[in-house]
Design a protein around this motif. Sequence first.
Motif, mmCIF file in Angstrom:
data_model
loop_
_atom_site.group_PDB
_atom_site.id
_atom_site.type_symbol
_atom_site.label_atom_id
_atom_site.label_comp_id
_atom_site.label_asym_id
_atom_site.label_seq_id
_atom_site.Cartn_x
_atom_site.Cartn_y
_atom_site.Cartn_z
ATOM 1 N N ALA A 1 4.551 83.115 53.900
ATOM 2 C CA ALA A 1 5.756 83.283 54.761
ATOM 3 C C ALA A 1 6.226 81.844 55.566
ATOM 4 C CB ALA A 1 5.420 84.322 55.927
ATOM 5 N N ALA A 2 7.509 81.875 55.818
ATOM 6 C CA ALA A 2 8.120 80.549 56.221
ATOM 7 C C ALA A 2 9.372 81.001 56.907
ATOM 8 C CB ALA A 2 8.220 79.332 55.437
ATOM 9 N N THR A 3 9.741 79.985 58.129
ATOM 10 C CA THR A 3 11.037 80.186 58.681
ATOM 11 C C THR A 3 11.870 79.080 57.909
ATOM 12 O OG1 THR A 3 10.179 80.994 60.699
ATOM 13 C CG2 THR A 3 12.364 79.890 60.465
ATOM 14 N N ILE A 4 12.876 79.349 57.181
ATOM 15 C CA ILE A 4 13.655 78.520 56.409
ATOM 16 C C ILE A 4 15.109 78.110 57.343
ATOM 17 C CG2 ILE A 4 15.153 77.769 54.408
ATOM 18 C CD1 ILE A 4 13.272 79.960 52.892
ATOM 19 N N VAL A 5 15.135 76.788 57.610
ATOM 20 C CA VAL A 5 16.479 76.630 58.267
ATOM 21 C C VAL A 5 17.450 76.247 57.196
ATOM 22 C CG1 VAL A 5 17.448 74.994 59.903
ATOM 23 C CG2 VAL A 5 15.157 75.977 60.360
ATOM 24 N N VAL A 6 18.586 76.470 57.549
ATOM 25 C CA VAL A 6 20.132 76.285 56.592
ATOM 26 C C VAL A 6 20.898 75.763 57.317
ATOM 27 C CG1 VAL A 6 18.974 77.905 54.602
ATOM 28 C CG2 VAL A 6 20.751 78.606 56.388
ATOM 29 N N ASP A 7 21.834 75.075 56.840
ATOM 30 C CA ASP A 7 22.983 74.576 57.434
ATOM 31 C C ASP A 7 24.207 75.574 57.229
ATOM 32 O OD1 ASP A 7 24.119 74.458 54.771
ATOM 33 O OD2 ASP A 7 23.963 71.993 54.688
ATOM 34 N N ALA A 8 25.146 75.331 57.844
ATOM 35 C CA ALA A 8 26.474 76.154 57.638
ATOM 36 C C ALA A 8 26.980 76.499 56.330
ATOM 37 C CB ALA A 8 27.720 75.494 58.436
ATOM 38 N N ASP A 9 26.674 76.074 55.196
ATOM 39 C CA ASP A 9 26.812 76.416 53.778
ATOM 40 C C ASP A 9 25.725 77.259 53.220
ATOM 41 O OD1 ASP A 9 29.546 75.348 53.744
ATOM 42 O OD2 ASP A 9 28.412 73.032 53.518
ATOM 43 N N GLY A 10 24.722 77.490 53.997
ATOM 44 C CA GLY A 10 23.592 78.319 53.583
ATOM 45 C C GLY A 10 22.527 77.290 52.881
ATOM 46 N N LEU A 11 22.738 75.938 52.795
ATOM 47 C CA LEU A 11 21.782 74.956 51.872
ATOM 48 C C LEU A 11 20.729 74.433 52.936
ATOM 49 C CD1 LEU A 11 24.526 72.744 50.453
ATOM 50 C CD2 LEU A 11 23.284 74.495 49.288
ATOM 51 N N VAL A 12 19.406 74.602 52.307
ATOM 52 C CA VAL A 12 18.394 74.329 52.950
ATOM 53 C C VAL A 12 18.177 72.857 53.539
ATOM 54 C CG1 VAL A 12 15.485 73.857 52.865
ATOM 55 C CG2 VAL A 12 16.955 76.025 51.640
ATOM 56 N N VAL A 13 17.933 72.813 55.040
ATOM 57 C CA VAL A 13 17.835 71.713 55.781
ATOM 58 C C VAL A 13 15.993 71.320 55.933
ATOM 59 C CG1 VAL A 13 17.942 70.466 58.068
ATOM 60 C CG2 VAL A 13 19.876 71.971 56.898
#
Length: 207
Positions: A184-196
């Motif tokens: 499990a992980a917390t994925i951070v994405v930008d305003a376009d939904g692309l992974v940061v």
Amino acid sequence: MGRAARPLPSGHDRAGTARLLAGPDPERIDAARVVLGADRLTAHGTSCATDHATAYRLDTGPGWVTRSLEVTTLGDHGARRLELSRDEGGTWAARRWVDGREVDVDLPDLRDALDCDLGLCPLTNTMPVLRGGLLREGGGRSRLTAAWVEVPDLVVRADVQHYGPSVPSPGGGAAVEFGVEGFAATIVVDADGLVVSYPGIAERLRG
């Protein structure tokens, strides 16, 4: 409050966007160029690790649903190539090569799968995030089956995945909970939904 990426008028695409990420396990550098439409994307990218290199091309149709994924890997394991596709009726098909020789492919049950998921490739998390509305306030939970492609051998497996809930970011994007069996992980994405940021998998490089 967070905001969702604004949809574009039909027939218009965002300009191709390059993304560079670094992965810790295995240590590698990933690069991708993505073109985002109103409800679909196309992309091509590369990943270079210490023992193998990967190149891929991805195309989705309406609703961010996978149409095709073409992948090649080259390294200590030899050479592999995979052509994976999903037709409008939901039927998946694949062809696979090992060291230049085509081999039989035994696909798992993918009748419920809308997405491919290329191992060690954060870009393929974008489709479920956008389809599930996880950039918006109150983004809920979803359970899905993905056609997961193991890297570097390019074997296809059915993978049950969980997305959400999500918490939008003030400047756009969101933090999205993601899980599979044993991880499990917390994925951070930008305003376009692309992974940061994808802990343990990749972090976007600045600049």
